[in-house]
Design an enzyme around this catalytic site. Sequence first.
Site, PDB file in Angstrom:
ATOM      1  N   GLU A 227       0.821  -1.203   0.000  1.00  0.00           N
ATOM      2  CA  GLU A 227       0.000   0.000   0.000  1.00  0.00           C
ATOM      3  C   GLU A 227       0.857   1.256   0.000  1.00  0.00           C
ATOM      4  O   GLU A 227       1.909   1.301   0.633  1.00  0.00           O
ATOM      5  CB  GLU A 227      -0.910   0.007   1.244  1.00  0.00           C
TER       6      GLU A 227
ATOM      7  N   GLU B 151      -3.637  10.043   3.781  1.00  0.00           N
ATOM      8  CA  GLU B 151      -4.795   9.957   4.660  1.00  0.00           C
ATOM      9  C   GLU B 151      -5.008  11.284   5.378  1.00  0.00           C
ATOM     10  O   GLU B 151      -4.062  11.949   5.793  1.00  0.00           O
ATOM     11  CB  GLU B 151      -4.660   8.816   5.661  1.00  0.00           C
TER      12      GLU B 151
END
Length: 268
Positions: free
Chosen positions: A124, A128
Amino acid sequence: MYCAPFNCEPENSRTPDSCWNTAHCVDETSDFNSATAFAQVADYKGDPHTAQYVSKFEPSNAKHANEQLELELVKQPNGNGFGAVVTGTRAIQYGTVTAVLRSGSLTGGVVSSFIIRNDKVGDEIDFEFVGNDKTAVQSNYYWHDDLDYTKMVRSPQITDTTREYHAYQIQWTPEQIAWAVDGKTFRTVHRADTWDAAAKVFKFPDAEAYVSFSIWDGGAGAKGTADWAGGKVNWAAAPFKFAIKNVSTNCYFKGNETTYVPPADAKK
């Protein structure tokens, strides 16, 4: 009935051919004011030419609205939030992805995410947003679901991410990952620096993956997650809408949709 490749496991499906073939990266811009940019997962039939992004949940809290894609976090009867995930229909292995968006994280607990991820392998790369920090975005990466949160790096201060649209970019090559906001790179991770001597492996994301966007209730998670997200969601501040105007993808491998041709300067 077929399963989209980002959800499907042929070995665990009714028949081995239940999964659609993986559609690979092409250079494209997904303008969410366009009818072909987004579809609900129930309407998607496996052809990436008909939809560049699809919702992953039903009922879906993702929709076209206000000339953009909006993902909403909605309060459930138990007091927790049910959000939305939208995933690209083409897989990418290295390349540059730029998204013009506005965070939906108006209060603590609400998390908005822009991610490149392989769910099966656990690689990943992400941006965020948390509601208790509206003037920055957090960057991180994981290899094989090795969730080392100490690697998170916060961007320099920018104008309110919940009020202003910014261009967030992930540049991913076999040698490095770079994160940028509005054209300014604030973090670079080199593959050479991810070597784990004990495991004798580079802990660097390298698996073909999918671009996705999500909004979710971090405040309803375990204590560590809830603390990071900023505590419980203040529902008086709703609605919480994560808005994406467009996404541009530039593939590292320049071939057709099924065959990769490494660029001339690619390291062997």
